[in-house]
Design an enzyme around this catalytic site. Structure first.
Site, PDB file in Angstrom:
ATOM      1  N   ARG A   8       0.832  -1.219   0.000  1.00 42.36           N
ATOM      2  CA  ARG A   8       0.000   0.000   0.000  1.00 42.36           C
ATOM      3  C   ARG A   8       0.855   1.254   0.000  1.00 42.36           C
ATOM      4  NH1 ARG A   8      -1.455   0.540   5.818  1.00 42.36           N
ATOM      5  NH2 ARG A   8      -0.342  -1.222   6.701  1.00 42.36           N
ATOM      6  N   SER A  35      -4.111   4.889   6.107  1.00 42.38           N
ATOM      7  CA  SER A  35      -4.052   3.431   6.009  1.00 42.38           C
ATOM      8  C   SER A  35      -3.934   2.962   4.564  1.00 42.38           C
ATOM      9  CB  SER A  35      -5.305   2.806   6.622  1.00 42.38           C
ATOM     10  OG  SER A  35      -5.473   3.260   7.937  1.00 42.38           O
ATOM     11  N   GLU A  56     -18.725   5.303   1.947  1.00 41.62           N
ATOM     12  CA  GLU A  56     -18.137   4.604   0.805  1.00 41.62           C
ATOM     13  C   GLU A  56     -19.070   4.572  -0.400  1.00 41.62           C
ATOM     14  OE1 GLU A  56     -18.449   3.408   3.913  1.00 41.62           O
ATOM     15  OE2 GLU A  56     -16.395   3.627   4.624  1.00 41.62           O
ATOM     16  N   PHE A  81     -15.032  -2.607   2.880  1.00 39.45           N
ATOM     17  CA  PHE A  81     -15.977  -1.497   2.622  1.00 39.45           C
ATOM     18  C   PHE A  81     -16.194  -1.245   1.129  1.00 39.45           C
ATOM     19  CE2 PHE A  81     -13.821  -0.194   6.759  1.00 39.45           C
ATOM     20  CZ  PHE A  81     -14.743  -0.882   7.537  1.00 39.45           C
ATOM     21  N   HIS A 107      -6.059  -3.902   2.900  1.00 38.85           N
ATOM     22  CA  HIS A 107      -6.453  -4.677   4.083  1.00 38.85           C
ATOM     23  C   HIS A 107      -7.360  -5.851   3.737  1.00 38.85           C
ATOM     24  CE1 HIS A 107      -4.759  -1.071   5.748  1.00 38.85           C
ATOM     25  NE2 HIS A 107      -4.827  -1.554   6.976  1.00 38.85           N
TER      26      HIS A 107
END
Ligand SMILES: Cc1ncc(C[n+]2csc(CCOP(=O)(O)OP(=O)(O)O)c2C)c(N)n1
Ligand SMILES: [Mg+2]
Lengths: 313, 292
Positions: A8, A35, A56, A81, A107
């Protein structure tokens, strides 16, 4: 062991590079920029970055509107999400509308670790692969991540890219070239083929090295593009090695394994084994403990290859 | 032609110097509205399915927009400076199709193909199928988010088009509408006007019995929007509010249009049964008599 690098982090830095070259690149996030690592882009190009807050569904809709107006939006959050929270928005506002939206979610899988089941996406590939026209890609290391992000930025059409939280060893060399829809032979072999994605590619290479000690010559394919998948490489592997093991950090239902099974059932049925999550949710723990608990390690791949070879005709 | 291999709006090319004209008409808007209503009931009757109630309630809204407010070129649907109209309440597609046909986006004869296999006129609005349809909808609650994206792109590109999104009132039950409402205010999207077709009914009954939206004006205002209240069948009030909304700076504008579901056909007016049901042959005949 090769150096471990965050996929990431590479994603975030690649976005900045792309943003410098192409003013049409815009980035959206849903209060997760530290994140997902879109924070680098936010710092560099604040006027082209939109944080929609914890919303989202709205993020995907705004991204589709930007795409319809010539922008190249990258929308990021956790994989639980997107697609998890906003599947319908991806279905109608992105895929059915055929808009050039890039959803890059981080994630995924049990390697999320301590946050536990609610945060460990194990069904995102089943969801995204079910949508017509959506390209689905799972990079296996940081080097591949950079190439994938560059490729999806140029590709015209909706894409979903799945990234892990964990750092992973670099298994590709710096001159690695990625092509959407093409499998990568990581290791040749004739006794069986392990087809792996994401976190599991490094595990598959470790397994193949282990199996070589027993005299088993195992091919390893990295299958970064899950859709459209490289049918030719799969059929060839079935023909030439006569046995296939798939390895993925995802539910057994609807991910890599079931896709490969569908293809070889049609063209050349050979025995298969599936290293995947077996219809259960994840839990809290250290990433490596969880990979062991859910039987997603090199050792499990070794066992699966031994099993599948016994069943070879 | 199937919807999937037909005109994909995103691939359309447009040049500013082509001799296409911005749509203009001096026609009496009341007679336009009557023609649109006649198309709506006729095409839904022919298809033997569809949503007359919410199509009829928004006729004046669409008339004001397409005949007086929007800058658009029916011969060049992808003209890059066009104002954008986004139908969020996708089940009112028969209204949009009637408008587009009347403006000249496609032949009027095509209206009778509504909902038939391989028709460009899909049951719900589909941007990949129909010239002039900006966005695919049908899953309620998504259009305002899309409209914000289009408005933000206009701002980034320094284009001066304006974006219009038509929502229905029951649609405002959806959380995404309020996510979008917050975002539009946060991003100070002032090149966007939302219009809520406030006909008081949703699929299975009155808004206030199912999920009350009141006080609707105050809700939008509290979310940071400039709010105007109009009689949604009064063209003068609508045009006035649409013009004023253009002048609002630093915040998005919403027009709450008070309407009657099924407007113009006596037995459909305020009748939830005609939310999603086609008139039969006899009912069509009555409707067309009333819409003379
Ligand atoms: C997300 C979603 N849920 C449910 C439906 C089914 N549905 C279609 S129309 C409708 C009622 C709409 O009422 P309203 O929004 O007030 O529209 P109008 O009165 O203008 O017809 C419902 C529930 C849908 N299309 N989308
Ligand atoms: Mg209503």
């Amino acid at each position: 062991m090769a150096e471990e690098v965050s996929l990431r982090d590479t994603y975030g830095k690649t976005l900045v590079e792309l943003g410098k070259k192409n003013p049409d690149i815009v980035v959206l996030d849903a209060d997760l920029r530290p994140s997902t690592m879109t924070k680098y882009f936010a710092q560099e190009f604040p006027e082209r970055f939109f944080d929609v807050g914890i919303a989202e569904q709205n993020m995907i809709g705004i991204a589709s509107g930007l795409a319809a107006s010539g922008k190249i939006p990258f929308a990021s959050t956790f994989a639980v999400f997107a697609p998890g929270r906003c599947f319908d928005q991806i279905r109608v506002s992105v895929a059915q509308a055929r808009l050039n939206v890039k959803i890059v979610s981080t994630h995924c899988g049990v390697t999320v670790g301590e946050d536990g089941a609610s945060h460990q996406a194990l069904e995102d590939l089943a969801l995204t692969c079910s949508l017509p026209g959506l390209t689905v890609i799972v990079p296996a290391d940081a080097i591949e991540t950079a190439r994938v992000i560059e490729a999806v930025a140029t590709h015209v059409g909706p894409c979903y890219v799945r990234l892990p939280r964990a750092k992973l060893p670099n298994i590709n060399s710096d001159d690695y070239r990625f092509e959407i829809g093409k499998a990568v032979t990581m290791r040749p072999g004739k006794d069986a083929t392990v087809i792996a994605i994401g976190v599991m590619v490094a595990q598959a290479l470790e397994a193949a090295a282990e199996l070589a000690k027993e005299g088993i010559d195992c091919r390893v394919l990295n299958m970064p593009t899950l859709k459209p998948i490289d049918e030719t490489a799969i059929v060839k592997a079935a023909e030439e090695t006569g046995a296939i093991v798939t390895a993925e950090e995802h539910q057994e239902h609807g991910g890599l394994g079931s896709t490969v099974a569908r293809i070889i059932a049609k063209h050349n049925p050979v025995p298969m084994e599936f290293v995947a999550v077996k219809d259960v949710f994840g839990m809290s723990g250290k990433p490596n403990e969880l990979l062991e608990r859910y039987r997603l390690t090199a050792k499990d791949i070794v066992g699966a290859v031994r099993e599948v070879i016994k069943r070879k005709r | 032609m199937t919807p999937s291999d037909s005109n994909n709006a995103s691939s359309g090319t447009s040049a500013d110097n082509v001799k296409t004209e911005v749509f203009a008409s001096n026609e009496d808007l009341k007679s336009v509205a009557i023609r649109l209503r006649r198309h709506i009931v006729t095409m839904i009757a022919k298809a033997d399915s569809g949503h007359p109630g919410g199509s009829l309630s928004a006729v004046e809204i669409a008339t004001a927009l397409f005949w007086k407010v929007l800058r658009h070129k029916p011969s060049d649907p992808q003209w890059k400076n066009r104002d954008r109209f986004i139908l969020s309440k996708g089940h009112a597609a028969p209204l949009l199709y009637s408008v587009l046909a009347e403006c000249g986006y496609f032949p009027m004869s095509e209206l009778s193909t509504l909902r038939q296999i391989d028709s460009r006129l899909q049951g719900h609005a589909d941007r990949t199928a129909t010239p002039g349809v900006e966005m695919s909808s049908g899953s309620l609650g998504q259009g305002l988010s899309f409209a914000i994206g289009v408005a933000l792109a206009g701002r980034l590109n320094a284009q001066n088009y304006r974006v219009y999104a038509l929502l229905s009132d029951g649609e405002c039950d959806e959380g995404q509408v309020w996510e979008a409402a917050m975002a539009a205010a946060q991003f100070k999207v002032d090149n966007l006007t939302a219009i809520v077709d406030n006909n008081g009914l949703q699929l299975s009954g009155r808004n206030r019995d199912i999920m009350s939206l009141e006080p609707l004006n105050e809700k939008w205002a509290a979310f940071g929007w400039h709010v105007t209240d109009v009689d949604g069948h009064d063209l003068t009030q609508l045009l006035d509010a649409l013009e004023k909304a253009k002048k609002v700076r630093g915040q998005p504008a919403v027009i709450i249009a008070h309407t009657v579901k099924g407007k113009g056909v006596s037995f459909m007016e305020n009748n939830v049964d005609f939310h999603g049901k086609a008139p039969d042959a006899e009912q069509l005949e009555t409707a067309l008599k009333e819409l003379a």
